[in-house]
Design a protein around this motif. Sequence first.
Motif, PDB file in Angstrom:
ATOM      1  N   LEU A 100      60.230  74.906  78.784  1.00 27.35           N
ATOM      2  CA  LEU A 100      59.361  74.783  77.623  1.00 27.35           C
ATOM      3  C   LEU A 100      60.225  74.269  76.477  1.00 27.35           C
ATOM      4  CD1 LEU A 100      56.605  75.268  76.233  1.00 27.35           C
ATOM      5  CD2 LEU A 100      57.420  77.587  75.702  1.00 27.35           C
ATOM      6  N   ALA A 101      60.033  72.998  76.117  1.00 29.69           N
ATOM      7  CA  ALA A 101      60.769  72.388  75.009  1.00 29.69           C
ATOM      8  C   ALA A 101      59.895  72.485  73.766  1.00 29.69           C
ATOM      9  CB  ALA A 101      61.111  70.937  75.320  1.00 29.69           C
ATOM     10  N   VAL A 102      60.474  72.987  72.691  1.00 32.42           N
ATOM     11  CA  VAL A 102      59.713  73.190  71.457  1.00 32.42           C
ATOM     12  C   VAL A 102      60.472  72.627  70.268  1.00 32.42           C
ATOM     13  CG1 VAL A 102      58.519  75.252  72.302  1.00 32.42           C
ATOM     14  CG2 VAL A 102      60.682  75.501  71.103  1.00 32.42           C
ATOM     15  N   GLU A 103      59.710  72.256  69.259  1.00 33.79           N
ATOM     16  CA  GLU A 103      60.285  71.934  67.964  1.00 33.79           C
ATOM     17  C   GLU A 103      59.461  72.654  66.914  1.00 33.79           C
ATOM     18  OE1 GLU A 103      61.337  68.257  64.966  1.00 33.79           O
ATOM     19  OE2 GLU A 103      60.975  67.824  67.077  1.00 33.79           O
ATOM     20  N   PHE A 104      60.145  73.485  66.142  1.00 36.35           N
ATOM     21  CA  PHE A 104      59.499  74.258  65.087  1.00 36.35           C
ATOM     22  C   PHE A 104      59.961  73.762  63.727  1.00 36.35           C
ATOM     23  CE2 PHE A 104      60.072  77.704  68.394  1.00 36.35           C
ATOM     24  CZ  PHE A 104      58.736  77.856  68.700  1.00 36.35           C
ATOM     25  N   LEU A 105      59.087  73.856  62.732  1.00 37.32           N
ATOM     26  CA  LEU A 105      59.519  73.730  61.351  1.00 37.32           C
ATOM     27  C   LEU A 105      60.037  75.106  60.951  1.00 37.32           C
ATOM     28  CD1 LEU A 105      56.766  71.490  59.774  1.00 37.32           C
ATOM     29  CD2 LEU A 105      59.071  70.863  60.486  1.00 37.32           C
ATOM     30  N   GLN A 106      61.265  75.150  60.466  1.00 43.96           N
ATOM     31  CA  GLN A 106      61.946  76.416  60.182  1.00 43.96           C
ATOM     32  C   GLN A 106      61.404  77.061  58.915  1.00 43.96           C
ATOM     33  OE1 GLN A 106      63.300  79.116  60.917  1.00 43.96           O
ATOM     34  NE2 GLN A 106      65.414  78.641  61.421  1.00 43.96           N
ATOM     35  N   ASP A 107      61.385  78.378  58.919  1.00 43.07           N
ATOM     36  CA  ASP A 107      61.063  79.167  57.740  1.00 43.07           C
ATOM     37  C   ASP A 107      61.808  80.478  57.891  1.00 43.07           C
ATOM     38  OD1 ASP A 107      60.020  80.593  55.599  1.00 43.07           O
ATOM     39  OD2 ASP A 107      57.983  79.843  55.892  1.00 43.07           O
ATOM     40  N   VAL A 108      62.768  80.730  57.007  1.00 44.88           N
ATOM     41  CA  VAL A 108      63.604  81.929  57.112  1.00 44.88           C
ATOM     42  C   VAL A 108      63.116  83.074  56.226  1.00 44.88           C
ATOM     43  CG1 VAL A 108      65.650  80.669  57.845  1.00 44.88           C
ATOM     44  CG2 VAL A 108      65.257  81.054  55.405  1.00 44.88           C
ATOM     45  N   TRP A 166      68.864  80.082  69.725  1.00 47.49           N
ATOM     46  CA  TRP A 166      68.105  79.936  68.486  1.00 47.49           C
ATOM     47  C   TRP A 166      69.015  79.284  67.464  1.00 47.49           C
ATOM     48  CZ3 TRP A 166      63.507  79.292  66.973  1.00 47.49           C
ATOM     49  CH2 TRP A 166      63.148  79.409  65.633  1.00 47.49           C
ATOM     50  N   ASN A 167      68.515  78.286  66.757  1.00 50.03           N
ATOM     51  CA  ASN A 167      69.298  77.583  65.740  1.00 50.03           C
ATOM     52  C   ASN A 167      68.733  77.915  64.366  1.00 50.03           C
ATOM     53  OD1 ASN A 167      70.355  76.422  68.028  1.00 50.03           O
ATOM     54  ND2 ASN A 167      69.458  74.419  67.698  1.00 50.03           N
ATOM     55  N   PRO A 168      69.280  78.933  63.692  1.00 49.94           N
ATOM     56  CA  PRO A 168      68.729  79.313  62.392  1.00 49.94           C
ATOM     57  C   PRO A 168      68.845  78.210  61.339  1.00 49.94           C
ATOM     58  CG  PRO A 168      70.350  80.928  63.139  1.00 49.94           C
ATOM     59  CD  PRO A 168      70.363  79.806  64.110  1.00 49.94           C
ATOM     60  N   ILE A 169      69.906  77.401  61.436  1.00 50.72           N
ATOM     61  CA  ILE A 169      70.109  76.329  60.463  1.00 50.72           C
ATOM     62  C   ILE A 169      70.431  75.061  61.233  1.00 50.72           C
ATOM     63  CG2 ILE A 169      71.479  75.515  58.516  1.00 50.72           C
ATOM     64  CD1 ILE A 169      72.028  78.502  57.892  1.00 50.72           C
ATOM     65  N   GLU A 170      69.632  74.003  60.992  1.00 48.72           N
ATOM     66  CA  GLU A 170      69.806  72.741  61.712  1.00 48.72           C
ATOM     67  C   GLU A 170      69.323  71.617  60.815  1.00 48.72           C
ATOM     68  OE1 GLU A 170      67.435  70.910  65.467  1.00 48.72           O
ATOM     69  OE2 GLU A 170      68.381  72.830  65.859  1.00 48.72           O
ATOM     70  N   GLY A 171      70.105  70.559  60.678  1.00 42.91           N
ATOM     71  CA  GLY A 171      69.668  69.403  59.903  1.00 42.91           C
ATOM     72  C   GLY A 171      70.727  68.889  58.952  1.00 42.91           C
ATOM     73  N   SER A 172      70.397  67.786  58.302  1.00 41.77           N
ATOM     74  CA  SER A 172      71.294  67.115  57.364  1.00 41.77           C
ATOM     75  C   SER A 172      70.652  67.069  55.982  1.00 41.77           C
ATOM     76  CB  SER A 172      71.572  65.685  57.836  1.00 41.77           C
ATOM     77  OG  SER A 172      72.157  65.682  59.111  1.00 41.77           O
ATOM     78  N   VAL A 173      71.405  66.593  55.010  1.00 42.97           N
ATOM     79  CA  VAL A 173      70.906  66.471  53.640  1.00 42.97           C
ATOM     80  C   VAL A 173      69.605  65.684  53.633  1.00 42.97           C
ATOM     81  CG1 VAL A 173      71.362  65.478  51.364  1.00 42.97           C
ATOM     82  CG2 VAL A 173      73.202  66.588  52.632  1.00 42.97           C
ATOM     83  N   GLY A 174      68.586  66.232  53.020  1.00 42.66           N
ATOM     84  CA  GLY A 174      67.309  65.555  52.886  1.00 42.66           C
ATOM     85  C   GLY A 174      66.369  65.703  54.062  1.00 42.66           C
ATOM     86  N   ASP A 175      66.838  66.303  55.169  1.00 42.75           N
ATOM     87  CA  ASP A 175      65.975  66.510  56.340  1.00 42.75           C
ATOM     88  C   ASP A 175      65.056  67.713  56.130  1.00 42.75           C
ATOM     89  OD1 ASP A 175      67.242  64.473  57.678  1.00 42.75           O
ATOM     90  OD2 ASP A 175      68.399  65.783  59.004  1.00 42.75           O
ATOM     91  N   GLU A 176      63.917  67.683  56.814  1.00 42.77           N
ATOM     92  CA  GLU A 176      63.111  68.890  56.859  1.00 42.77           C
ATOM     93  C   GLU A 176      63.865  69.898  57.726  1.00 42.77           C
ATOM     94  OE1 GLU A 176      62.315  66.906  60.624  1.00 42.77           O
ATOM     95  OE2 GLU A 176      62.273  66.122  58.584  1.00 42.77           O
ATOM     96  N   ALA A 177      63.712  71.167  57.441  1.00 40.54           N
ATOM     97  CA  ALA A 177      64.372  72.206  58.230  1.00 40.54           C
ATOM     98  C   ALA A 177      63.558  72.403  59.502  1.00 40.54           C
ATOM     99  CB  ALA A 177      64.459  73.505  57.437  1.00 40.54           C
ATOM    100  N   SER A 178      64.142  72.014  60.631  1.00 34.16           N
ATOM    101  CA  SER A 178      63.447  72.150  61.904  1.00 34.16           C
ATOM    102  C   SER A 178      64.394  72.733  62.937  1.00 34.16           C
ATOM    103  CB  SER A 178      62.885  70.807  62.375  1.00 34.16           C
ATOM    104  OG  SER A 178      63.937  69.898  62.604  1.00 34.16           O
TER     105      SER A 178
END
Length: 136
Positions: free
Chosen positions: A56-64, A108-120
């Motif tokens: 099961l491959a998923v992509e979530f928009l992160q919200d901490v 689980w990747n609590p923080i993923e992305g680069s400057v200006g990216d949406e947190a996903s």
Amino acid sequence: MAKMVLLSQYLAINGTDLSDYTRKAELTIEVEDKDVTTYGSLGWKAVLGGLKSGELAVEFLQDVAATKIDSIMWPLLGTVVTFEVRADSAAVGASNPKYTGSVLIKGWNPIEGSVGDEASVGLTFPTSGAVTRATA
């Protein structure tokens, strides 16, 4: 030929509807091919199906924030939990089957992305045991 566009996919993990965070959910199932070729096959390869497996491959928009996706998924790390996925959030039926089973939350990747990216968060969870398809 019927066509469809995914507009309202449904995903639940461990009984929690995560559709509001889900950008992508892909369930893939496969069967090992076992070579059973003999001289009697007259030079043609013969195969039988072996063990089944899935992901099961998923992509979530992160919200901490408290009670959001990060606080839901973090405690599940390292556990086998149930999942349900279907192409549409409408009721399960002949034109909207549900696929259910269990997955190992192996990361689980609590923080993923680069400057200006949406947190996903993008991850793949292996299935554990049988995956079933139901229309009711």
